[in-house]
Design a protein around this motif. Structure first.
Motif, PDB file in Angstrom:
ATOM      1  N   CYS A 137       9.588   8.546  -0.369  1.00  0.00           N
ATOM      2  CA  CYS A 137       9.286   7.857  -1.614  1.00  0.00           C
ATOM      3  C   CYS A 137       8.449   8.742  -2.527  1.00  0.00           C
ATOM      4  N   THR A 138       8.588   8.517  -3.831  1.00  0.00           N
ATOM      5  CA  THR A 138       7.589   9.073  -4.729  1.00  0.00           C
ATOM      6  C   THR A 138       6.368   8.169  -4.638  1.00  0.00           C
ATOM      7  N   ARG A 139       5.269   8.600  -5.264  1.00  0.00           N
ATOM      8  CA  ARG A 139       4.057   7.797  -5.241  1.00  0.00           C
ATOM      9  C   ARG A 139       4.346   6.403  -5.809  1.00  0.00           C
ATOM     10  N   PHE A 140       5.109   6.376  -6.894  1.00  0.00           N
ATOM     11  CA  PHE A 140       5.361   5.097  -7.538  1.00  0.00           C
ATOM     12  C   PHE A 140       6.260   4.205  -6.673  1.00  0.00           C
ATOM     13  N   GLN A 141       7.249   4.818  -6.032  1.00  0.00           N
ATOM     14  CA  GLN A 141       8.105   4.024  -5.137  1.00  0.00           C
ATOM     15  C   GLN A 141       7.292   3.463  -3.975  1.00  0.00           C
TER      16      GLN A 141
ATOM     17  N   MET B  42       5.639   7.890   1.699  1.00  0.00           N
ATOM     18  CA  MET B  42       5.896   9.133   0.970  1.00  0.00           C
ATOM     19  C   MET B  42       6.569  10.168   1.862  1.00  0.00           C
TER      20      MET B  42
ATOM     21  N   PHE C 269       4.221   2.729  -3.985  1.00  0.00           N
ATOM     22  CA  PHE C 269       3.416   1.662  -4.560  1.00  0.00           C
ATOM     23  C   PHE C 269       4.248   0.381  -4.702  1.00  0.00           C
TER      24      PHE C 269
ATOM     25  N   LEU D 254      -1.678  -1.057 -11.230  1.00  0.00           N
ATOM     26  CA  LEU D 254      -1.461   0.392 -11.329  1.00  0.00           C
ATOM     27  C   LEU D 254      -2.800   1.132 -11.270  1.00  0.00           C
TER      28      LEU D 254
ATOM     29  N   TYR E 152      -4.848   0.676  -7.972  1.00  0.00           N
ATOM     30  CA  TYR E 152      -4.253   1.461  -6.889  1.00  0.00           C
ATOM     31  C   TYR E 152      -4.666   2.924  -7.014  1.00  0.00           C
TER      32      TYR E 152
ATOM     33  N   LEU F 203       7.464  -0.380  -3.437  1.00  0.00           N
ATOM     34  CA  LEU F 203       8.255  -0.895  -2.317  1.00  0.00           C
ATOM     35  C   LEU F 203       7.411  -1.269  -1.119  1.00  0.00           C
ATOM     36  N   VAL F 204       6.278  -0.585  -0.943  1.00  0.00           N
ATOM     37  CA  VAL F 204       5.534  -0.751   0.299  1.00  0.00           C
ATOM     38  C   VAL F 204       4.175  -1.393   0.085  1.00  0.00           C
TER      39      VAL F 204
END
Ligand code: ATP
Ligand code: MG
Lengths: 343, 293, 351
Positions: free
Chosen positions: B193-197, B189, B199, B106, B109, B201-202
């Motif tokens: 996606c949100t930033r977290f998604q 994004m 991070f 986290l 990144y 998923l991709v």
């Protein structure tokens, strides 16, 4: 990335570092200006058949209570820093004024526990780091020329001294160097001196500690330089050959300059790691002949009946200052680079 | 230095081979010797007569009837409960590695993707923290931990090791994340996606090599630690390294140093296996730091 | 689908200005091309519209929403990146489906829409491969398919063709043009290739150093460049620009003299004309100078001469032959000339 997102991503990491790195540093600084309570003494009057006598006794209960009410101890200012176990200002003063020669003064200063540890730490740092780098570089050059098939196994064995647990690694060497171990016994035969043991010879202890240091440090330099060698520009090397450079000149003028930035990096990392040398002192049980700053802290903390927090903290603060001094060149450079980039 | 650099003269070749062989002996022999010796009795491994005894096991044969003996191992693992330390080490190292990686990915990144100045300063602070000798930090913990009554537990050591590990983990993962193109998370994004998604998923699916490498180093740090675990764990919760060190004091008096030798060999085996399987990742991890540094 | 409005948008990093006061209305269904040299702020403008970069000043409107504060995912825009931004761990099919998945579009619809998008860009044969196993052109089409699989407010494309070879570039360009014709979605397309701009655009925005130089249809930009920058940037070869003085309707400089201009213009000016508008004259042309170099292009012959310190190109017939150093004469009538203020570079209207 917006500030808010950044904040949530970094939060756990930063909280962990603040709680368990930044605060402890603060805690060490605070602890270092306190010292353990003295025992509470009381005068008791003992009256027996032969009359009364007064006697001074330790009031265990009151001592315990005082300790639990003010666990930090009592305020001592810089007292701990200056006392005999640390900077030993008074003792050094006396030594300087009473010694006949500089040599004698230095010997006597060296016998003070802090200076003894400090000297060993520095020597360990500045002997092991360059030797480790040079050995690592030589191994890298040599391994780079052997057949590809052999490189994998050679790298495998080379990595072992580095990833081995420091305490375990030092124990393994200690057992081999002890007077009944294979190396220790061989040395005795070689020098024909049955008193040449780790216990009796400080010089041998120092040397084995340094050997251990180089043994564990070299593989790191080796791996980094070996990776660096793979990126040496082949064109430059070949044009150097066409220009008539000898094998040595190619190393000197092409390879070493190419690896120089890596060497700085390796040097810094190793300097920082070697400055905290500690496990080998425990592993080699060498405290009689060689100690280090980290070991002094450790020793205060494992104290048999009471832990000397104040004393450990003072040594810690001095050690941290040492690290910061070692780091300043890097920090200054980074700061300059950063400003140059920003402007 | 490719193969095209030219043929080496014979004497150089011989010198190089000799040097490599010498280095291999220096690097590997202590381990082989100790592993071999751990199956002997003390009178052989620490022989007053000569090192030949340690190889053939003269005394071992006299004492146990066979040139090899597992007495050291039996003593350490069964008599002295070394297995408990092994379990503790397992708990500590696995937890430390897992938690370090979660926090580190986290944070790393965020540091790699934020262009702001404070990201740079956090990295510099981490560099300074990374240089702190662990024992000095430990001397900061002890008193507060006693007061808070959290001294001695495995959980405390785990959290402390995670924190000590963070600066290094952040640096390493940060440089791995930098090598992943920004386009990847930005397209995610834009795709919704949100930033977290993005991070999760991709970015993470393509980060596995970096995560594994960093995980190895976190593992090594926790596994090899002595300063923290020896000072912060109670007798029952001791992990392998402090356990071995506590063996030393008590065992040497009883002349049973072979327990310690067996324990040392036992503790080295996992490291051997680690290097055997992850040599490539370890090498790439060591160099990743250097190239960016 | 929606119109896009940029109201005085600025982007600054510290004191560095990336985009300065960008003000434009893009009607629904328009194909708008941002054109300019490297580093002029095209990508920055596009990223601000997508929400990947914050806006320092000004407002961005999508339809009737002010989107400055909106996350990229809430703007409902799709974007094709220069390096494609494909997800290497997913198959082509999964890549195209990804926007549907994260936008919680009902599962039943996914397959139908993915297949339709894949058909549009002719990818149906590759759906189960990973991006690493595709050629550059195929990757490009995956990125396109991923953009068109949902119906966004707008498409943003950042130099989508720059990594393709010349031949593939032409065919993909046609495909993009055709897609826009079918889908009619507002599109903003970034390029520094003027042929792409001319062939694709409804309108072109020419930018330089973060400042918009001219907005207009491709013909307007070509025929009436607003300043010397646009004149020198558009066309191949670029417009010849010659510094000189104007007096009594006559422009003169070293080796050149052109008459017939409006007498009200006087002083220092820059004269511009296109190589293809000028001609080699047998005698008494406006330019008379020795040939500096001569290039056979096949369909024409390009001659360059040194005029008033500049190299000036003129397109001659394909059978024209001469030697370097021969002095020739070229006809450049006032009718084909453009005039620019020599200080500001702005166009001077002649009528
Ligand atoms: N994060 C940033 N910080 C500072 N300056 C930046 C940043 N991003 C871009 N710039 C600067 O802004 C200017 C515009 O960049 P931009 O990427 O928009 O150019 P471009 O027109 O897309 O160029 P190209 O055709 O090369 O892609 C450049 O000079 C660039 O150096
Ligand atoms: Mg760009």
């Amino acid at each position: 990335m917006p500030h808010k997102t950044f904040f949530w991503f970094i939060l756990p990491s930063v909280v962990a570092m603040i709680l368990f790195i930044a605060l402890p540093i603060a805690s060490v600084v605070i602890q270092s200006v306190y010292v353990e309570h003295e025992r509470v003494l009381v005068e008791v009057e003992n009256c027996g058949p032969f009359g009364c006598s007064t006697e001074v006794r330790v009031d265990t209960e009151a001592t315990e209570q005082l300790r639990s009410e003010q666990p930090l101890g009592r305020f001592n200012g810089l007292g701990t820093y200056l006392n005999r176990a640390h900077l030993a200002v008074e003792e050094v003063g006396t030594i300087v004024s009473t010694s006949a020669s500089i040599g004698e003064a230095l010997t006597r200063i060296y016998n003070l526990p802090f200076y003894k540890a400090f000297l060993f730490t520095l020597i360990y740092c500045f002997v092991v780091t360059p030797l480790g780098i040079m050995l690592g570089f030589t191994i890298a050059l040599a391994v780079n020329t052997i057949p590809r098939l052999l490189k994998g196994p050679v790298i495998f064995f080379s990595l072992l001294p580095m990833i081995i647990t420091p305490l375990i690694g030092s124990l393994i060497l200690y057992w081999m160097f002890s007077s009944n171990g294979i190396l220790g016994a061989t040395l005795q035969t070689l020098f024909n001196d049955p008193t040449l043991t780790l216990r009796q010879s400080p010089a041998l202890t120092w040397i084995t500690l340094l050997v251990y240091g180089v043994w564990t440090a070299a593989p790191f330099s080796f791996v980094v330089f070996y990776a660096g060698l793979q990126t040496v520009p082949g064109d430059t090397l070949e044009s150097a050959m066409i220009d008539g450079a000898s094998r040595w000149e190619r190393v000197r003028f092409v390879i070493i300059p190419h690896l120089a930035p890596l060497a700085t990096f390796v040097g810094l990392v190793q300097l920082m790691d070697n400055f905290r040398v500690f496990e080998p002192i425990v592993g080699f049980s060498s405290e009689a002949s060689a100690t280090s700053l980290s070991w002094l802290v450790f020793n205060d903390l494992v104290g048999q009946d009471s832990q000397a927090f104040g004393s450990a903290a003072a040594t810690s603060v001095i050690t941290i200052l040492g690290v910061v001094i070692l780091l300043t060149p890097v920090l200054i450079r980074t700061w300059r680079d950063f400003n140059a980039k920003g402007a | 230095m490719s193969a095209s650099v030219g043929k080496q003269p014979l004497y150089l070749k011989a010198a190089i081979s000799g040097f490599v062989i010498l280095w291999l002996i220096v690097a590997a022999f202590p381990f082989l010797w100790t592993v071999w010796g751990s199956f002997k009795v003390e009178a052989d491994f620490f022989s007053r007569v000569g090192w030949w005894n340690a190889i053939v096991g003269t005394r071992t044969e006299l004492q146990t009837g066979s040139p090899f003996t597992g007495d050291g191992y039996y003593g350490a693992w069964v008599t002295r409960d070394f297995w408990r330390a092994v379990v503790n080490t397992g708990i500590v190292t696995i937890s430390v590695t897992a938690i370090s990686l979660v926090l580190g990915t986290l944070g790393g990144y965020a540091l790699a993707r934020s262009g702001h100045k404070y990201a740079f300063w956090i990295l510099i602070a981490a560099l300074v923290f990374r240089a702190m000798p662990h024992i000095t930090l430990v001397s900061g913990y002890l008193l507060p931990f006693f007061e808070l009554n959290i001294w001695g537990h495995l959980a405390t050591s785990i959290i402390v090791l995670v924190a000590i590990n963070q600066p290094f983990t952040l640096w390493m993962l940060h440089s791995f994340f930098l090598s992943i193109p920004k386009d990847l998370d930005e397209s995610a994004m834009v795709d919704g996606c949100t930033r977290f998604q993005a991070f999760r998923l991709v970015v993470i699916p393509v980060m596995w090599p970096g995560v594994i490498t960093t995980g190895l180093f976190s593992f090594l740090l926790a596994y090899n630690d002595f300063a923290v675990t020896s000072m912060l764990l109670s007798q029952d919760n001791q992990t392998m390294v402090p356990k071995i060190s506590s063996f030393l004091g008590s065992i040497q008096e009883q002349g049973n140093v072979m327990y310690a030798v067996a324990a040392v060999v036992s503790a080295t085996v996992p490291l051997f296996i680690l290097v055997l399987f992850f040599q490539r990742q370890i090498v790439s991890g060591l160099t990743a730091g250097a190239v960016k540094g | 689908m929606a119109q896009i409005r940029l109201k005085n948008v600025c982007k600054r990093w510290g004191s560095f200005v990336g985009v300065d006061n960008f003000d434009l209305e893009i009607p629904d269904r328009e194909f708008l091309v941002l054109l300019g040299p490297s580093g002029c702020g095209k990508t920055t403008t596009m990223r601000m519209i997508a929400g990947l970069e914050t806006v320092t000043e000004g407002e961005i409107w999508l339809g009737d929403r002010m989107v400055n504060k909106l996350e990229p995912k809430d703007r409902d825009i799709s974007m094709v990146f220069q390096s494609y931004g494909l997800y290497p761990n997913m198959t082509v099919y999964e890549n195209i489906r990804f926007p549907l998945r994260v936008r919680r579009i009902p599962k039943e619809e996914h397959d139908k829409r993915v297949m339709r998008a894949a058909e549009m860009v002719e990818l149906t044969d590759f759906l189960h491969r990973r991006p690493a196993a595709l050629s550059g052109g195929q990757r490009q089409r995956v990125a396109l398919a991923r953009a068109i699989v949902r119906e966004p407010n707008a498409f943003l494309m950042d130099e989508p063709l720059s990594n393709l070879d010349a031949k593939l570039r032409v065919s993909t360009r046609a495909q993009i043009k055709n897609l826009h014709h079918t889908l009619k979605t507002t599109t903003i397309y970034v390029t520094h290739d003027q042929i792409e701009a001319m062939t694709l655009a409804d309108r072109v925005v020419v930018m330089n150093k973060g400042v918009v130089q001219q907005v207009g249809t491709p013909t307007e930009i070509y025929d009436t460049p607003a300043n010397t920058f646009v004149a020198g940037f558009i066309g191949s070869p670029a417009m010849n620009l010659i510094a000189g003085t104007m007096k009594d309707g006559v422009f003169s400089g070293q080796n050149i003299s052109v008459s017939g201009f409006n007498k009200s213009i006087a002083g220092e000016v820059t004269l511009g004309f296109r190589a293809e508008d000028a001609n080699v004259a047998t005698e008494g042309g406006e330019i008379s100078a020795p040939i500096y170099s001569i290039e056979l292009l096949g369909e024409a012959t390009m001659i360059s001469m040194r005029v008033a310190g500049e190299l000036v190109s003129i397109k001659a017939a394909k059978d024209f032959r001469a030697e370097i150093g021969d002095t020739i004469s070229a006809s450049v009538p006032a009718g084909i000339c453009h005039l620019f203020d020599s200080k500001t570079g702005a166009r001077i209207e002649q009528d």
